[in-house]
Enzyme design. Sequence first.
Site, PDB file in Angstrom:
ATOM      1  N   ASP A 295      13.992  15.757-134.336  1.00  0.00           N
ATOM      2  CA  ASP A 295      13.173  15.273-135.437  1.00  0.00           C
ATOM      3  C   ASP A 295      13.879  15.659-136.740  1.00  0.00           C
ATOM      4  O   ASP A 295      14.861  16.396-136.738  1.00  0.00           O
ATOM      5  CB  ASP A 295      11.734  15.816-135.354  1.00  0.00           C
ATOM      6  CG  ASP A 295      10.767  14.917-136.114  1.00  0.00           C
ATOM      7  OD1 ASP A 295      11.240  14.071-136.911  1.00  0.00           O
ATOM      8  OD2 ASP A 295       9.541  15.041-135.944  1.00  0.00           O
TER       9      ASP A 295
HETATM   10  C1  BGC Z   1       8.592  12.646-138.273  1.00  0.00           C
HETATM   11  C2  BGC Z   1       9.074  11.654-137.262  1.00  0.00           C
HETATM   12  C3  BGC Z   1       9.801  10.539-137.956  1.00  0.00           C
HETATM   13  C4  BGC Z   1      10.972  11.140-138.709  1.00  0.00           C
HETATM   14  C5  BGC Z   1      11.855  10.114-139.395  1.00  0.00           C
HETATM   15  C6  BGC Z   1       9.695  13.092-139.222  1.00  0.00           C
HETATM   16  O1  BGC Z   1       9.187  13.803-140.298  1.00  0.00           O
HETATM   17  O2  BGC Z   1       8.010  13.740-137.627  1.00  0.00           O
HETATM   18  O3  BGC Z   1       8.013  11.179-136.503  1.00  0.00           O
HETATM   19  O4  BGC Z   1      10.204   9.562-137.063  1.00  0.00           O
HETATM   20  O5  BGC Z   1      10.454  12.018-139.701  1.00  0.00           O
HETATM   21  O6  BGC Z   1      11.265   9.564-140.487  1.00  0.00           O
END
Ligand code: BGC
Length: 763
Positions: A295
Amino acid sequence: MNFQKKKYGIVILSALALSCTSSKKIVSTTNKKLPIDIKVDSVLKLMTLDEKVGQLNQYNGFWDVTGPSPKNGQAAKKYENLKKGLVGSMLNIKGVKDVRALQKIAIEETRLGIPLIFGFDVIHGYKTISPIPLAESASWDMDAIKRSAAIAAEESAAVGINWTFAPMVDVSRDARWGRVMEGAGEDPFLGSKIAVARVQGFQGDFSYKNILACAKHFAGYALAESGRDYNTVDVSENTLQNTIFPPFKASVDAGVRTFMNSFNELNGIPATGNAYLQREVLKGDWKFDGLVVSDWGSINEMIAHGYAKDSKQAAEIALNAGSDMDMESSAYVEHLSQLVKEGKVKETLIDDAVRRVLKVKFELGLFENPYKYCDEAREAATVGKAEFQEGVLDMAKKSIVLLKNEKGLLPLKKSGQKIAIIGALANDKSSPLGSWRLAADDNSAVSVLEGLEKYSGNQLSFAKGADLSVGRTEFIWETKINTTDKSGFEEAIALAKNSDVVVMVLGEHGLQSGEGRSRSELGLPGVQEELLEAVYKANPNIILVLNNGRPLAIPWAAENIPAIVEAWQLGSQSGNAIAQVLYGDYNPSGKLPMTFPRSVGQLPLYYNYKNTGRPTMNEPDSVFWSHFIDQKNTPQFPFGFGLSYTNFAYSDLKLSSPIFTKNGKIEVSIRIKNTGKVKGKEVVQLYIRDLIGSVTRPVKELKGFEMIELEPSETKTVTFTIDEKMTDYFTANRKWETEAGDFVVFVGTNSNETLEANFNYSN
Ligand code: BGC
């Protein structure tokens, strides 16, 4: 197209000549007959260690892509790394022009010309916005959900995107957590079906209309203590296996090509550095051969977790634990090559990760045509097309849940009525788009007011009553809610007094749910509850339309307001869908995918709870049982609940046999009659209880459902098959099996109103 000839035509041949001397096959990256794994290996053999590491690096968009190239700072570094072949993927780049510009650098300026993949959070639509995933889940309609994902895929693919970070398949039991809006609710069975529908909708057959899906967040993210985002998660293997894992496993079985790990620690080990999750379960037990992305920044976050001392150690831990691609930590690109040289990370593990990245690039067809998703004419013809609007309108209607309908208030009469419409959300054209509206235009949703205005027979008047939010409302800012200004109450009250019926649109601002938006209170935010109660005194004929991204706790409204419609955040066509339901042109059929509590103190609250040793009072007025002294145990609205403008009567629950044995089955049938005056759809739900287990079992678990449509007075018999797939679980033996013993089967209209029968399994 030149690209394959220039970069691969010769090199691949020579690489293979070295490695498969006995092979006379002519290998090229575009040879459709050749297995992808062979092509992947042939590319891998050409790569230096640094180039391999580069494939594992994902950057967020970093400069005005088609403008002058950056000279200083982080952007300049990213740009330089891109040219050196040290980037495997980009996120948050959108639009064919920009995607093409970056792809061109990867193809033409790097030594090997390996294409990039472009990720974006296409969570419930790109520019044309579908209902939030929690709302879609309330439809229990897998075809509609699949279609909605397919629309999102087609629209985003047309702007150059080829990877969405969706579906979020986290089973969520705590409405305080802001991201419950992004998932399918609290049930692993329903969640698994929806995960499959979404994966299939996004990925299709990998035509130019499809994109890679990503099952996220692996794992346990939704069980953050107290629902506070990013908080600690401590859960047993039993809960992981029986509750959290099933939708992830279902996604793997449905062919999802990517996974994302999560920010949270799980039982003391951050998910990003968790070898049990990624190596043992996902890549081991489930044989997942796609790629795992971290993530955002979660590799470096292991430092704050207190699990890695610096970025270098975080890279070592993450890669060794099975995180293949680094989203925006730059830990891999900075440290992995050195870690290999120091013997702390084996190159074979790097190779495995790189293979996974290359594999999805081949599967997408990017080696054949890196510009597959870059067609300006298609982009112009696709974004926002009318057909998409029809699709998201259909999805929005199916997502609405009728929670209460007394005094014959709904459906609204089509003429001769004076209708007051009250509430700032009635006129809000952005909130229905939710918080994941990264590419949608502000104010682009149809408001409730606009939807109702399309029906011309009644006299409509609008009063805001009170602002919901004050000040700036942007994606990354905390939304400031109006908690003091009631200056508009008087006008709203006067209007209500002078109307036959009042439609109040209340709930959460669109940016009050989603990532980073946990709430400690679940009532109507700001002064809305006061407004509701004040208007009720003036005119109790209120239809309350809720717009919200999570279950709310609204005990006063549930008790006093005669009609309540759960309309979530329904996307671009929100107001049209709501109007069609309020006027009865669409008979609501949605069912709650998450329990609505009476108060926050009940949380986490879910229908498939364990019984405890003291489930009921054994003496009158005794305190010594599992309860609250100031609140009931029961929810306000249970899982699976939802009304219709007609009624359904359930009868004649029958089992073909009271017992089944290994590889056997029981047929369960039930009759459902439409006893009302209009045609309607009903989701018939089947639950099972395993009475005694080697591990304690939930009081009820959803194991089947079927949607039927009945004309007035029509009766249908619905049949389900009970087999070992319905009764197995992860037992004390640490495997999935059905244990011999007695079971109860429940069939009904929601998790609380069912008919039941008993059966036995012996092996
Ligand atoms: C989130 C993800 C997301 C990623 C990219 C993160 O803060 O937890 O679910 O896909 O950002 O934007």
